[in-house]
Design a protein around this motif. Structure first.
Motif, PDB file in Angstrom:
ATOM      1  N   GLY A 229     -19.692   2.631   2.365  1.00  0.00           N
ATOM      2  CA  GLY A 229     -18.522   2.232   3.142  1.00  0.00           C
ATOM      3  C   GLY A 229     -17.516   1.455   2.318  1.00  0.00           C
ATOM      4  N   TYR A 230     -18.013   0.527   1.517  1.00  0.00           N
ATOM      5  CA  TYR A 230     -17.118  -0.260   0.669  1.00  0.00           C
ATOM      6  C   TYR A 230     -16.403   0.639  -0.342  1.00  0.00           C
ATOM      7  N   SER A 231     -17.156   1.537  -0.969  1.00  0.00           N
ATOM      8  CA  SER A 231     -16.568   2.428  -1.977  1.00  0.00           C
ATOM      9  C   SER A 231     -15.546   3.381  -1.366  1.00  0.00           C
ATOM     10  N   LYS A 232     -15.859   3.947  -0.212  1.00  0.00           N
ATOM     11  CA  LYS A 232     -14.955   4.909   0.427  1.00  0.00           C
ATOM     12  C   LYS A 232     -13.688   4.228   0.958  1.00  0.00           C
ATOM     13  N   HIS A 233     -13.819   2.987   1.436  1.00  0.00           N
ATOM     14  CA  HIS A 233     -12.646   2.336   2.018  1.00  0.00           C
ATOM     15  C   HIS A 233     -11.611   1.991   0.942  1.00  0.00           C
ATOM     16  N   LYS A 234     -12.065   1.774  -0.288  1.00  0.00           N
ATOM     17  CA  LYS A 234     -11.129   1.450  -1.369  1.00  0.00           C
ATOM     18  C   LYS A 234     -10.238   2.630  -1.720  1.00  0.00           C
ATOM     19  N   LYS A 235     -10.682   3.841  -1.448  1.00  0.00           N
ATOM     20  CA  LYS A 235      -9.913   5.036  -1.793  1.00  0.00           C
ATOM     21  C   LYS A 235      -8.820   5.350  -0.769  1.00  0.00           C
ATOM     22  N   LYS A 236      -8.918   4.727   0.402  1.00  0.00           N
ATOM     23  CA  LYS A 236      -7.914   4.961   1.439  1.00  0.00           C
ATOM     24  C   LYS A 236      -6.655   4.156   1.120  1.00  0.00           C
ATOM     25  N   LEU A 237      -5.517   4.710   1.459  1.00  0.00           N
ATOM     26  CA  LEU A 237      -4.252   4.096   1.084  1.00  0.00           C
ATOM     27  C   LEU A 237      -3.613   3.257   2.186  1.00  0.00           C
ATOM     28  N   THR A 238      -3.971   3.532   3.433  1.00  0.00           N
ATOM     29  CA  THR A 238      -3.369   2.791   4.539  1.00  0.00           C
ATOM     30  C   THR A 238      -4.432   1.998   5.290  1.00  0.00           C
ATOM     31  N   SER A 239      -3.973   1.079   6.122  1.00  0.00           N
ATOM     32  CA  SER A 239      -4.864   0.130   6.781  1.00  0.00           C
ATOM     33  C   SER A 239      -5.821   0.766   7.780  1.00  0.00           C
TER      34      SER A 239
END
Length: 145
Positions: free
Chosen positions: A107-117
């Motif tokens: 979850g931590y790794s995947k959330h960093k790749k997202k660009l918006t909130s």
């Protein structure tokens, strides 16, 4: 040595549970309220990752120094799996906690790749929420109280 590691593992678990609760609910609220993802949200997610990995390392040390671990050689696989207490401490709890830490890490790794909130909060809410459920199902509650 076992008693010291068990003491640390037991009390660090309170911190892990508290920060995981905070992180999961922060992500759920952030997603539902369509809030802006900021530095504090990043710190909460990162702190959750760090304390859970520390707990995993302490747990691994505890596992191999535990008297329950010796049951593998004395009781055998059938004996361990046939005894609910031995199965909990030797199989269920360690396996489920490794799964929970894996969910937190993904979850931590995947959330960093997202660009918006909104997608950041969504990923954290899903993975941290599932990790929280996994942790709550396999905590040996009778040892906590």
């Amino acid at each position: 040595m076992y008693e010291t590691i068990q003491f640390i593992h037991s009390y660090w678990a309170y911190l892990v549970l508290l920060i995981l609760l905070i992180a999961a609910f922060n992500a759920i609220i952030g997603y539902a309220a369509d809030r802006e993802y900021g530095a504090m949200n990043f710190r909460i997610a990162l702190f959750t990752l760090i304390v859970s990995h520390i707990q995993l390392l302490i747990g691994i040390a505890l596992y191999f120094t535990s008297p329950y671990f010796k049951a593998w050689s004395t009781e055998g696989v059938g004996g361990v799996m046939g005894d609910s207490v031995l199965r909990l401490y030797n199989v269920e709890h360690p396996l489920m906690m490794i799964i929970a830490v894996t969910l937190i890490t993904i979850g931590y790794s995947k959330h960093k790749k997202k660009l918006t909130s909104r997608p950041k909060f969504k990923i954290l809410a899903i993975f941290y929420g599932f990790a929280l459920v996994v942790v709550l199902t396999r905590i040996p509650w009778n040892a906590w109280f």
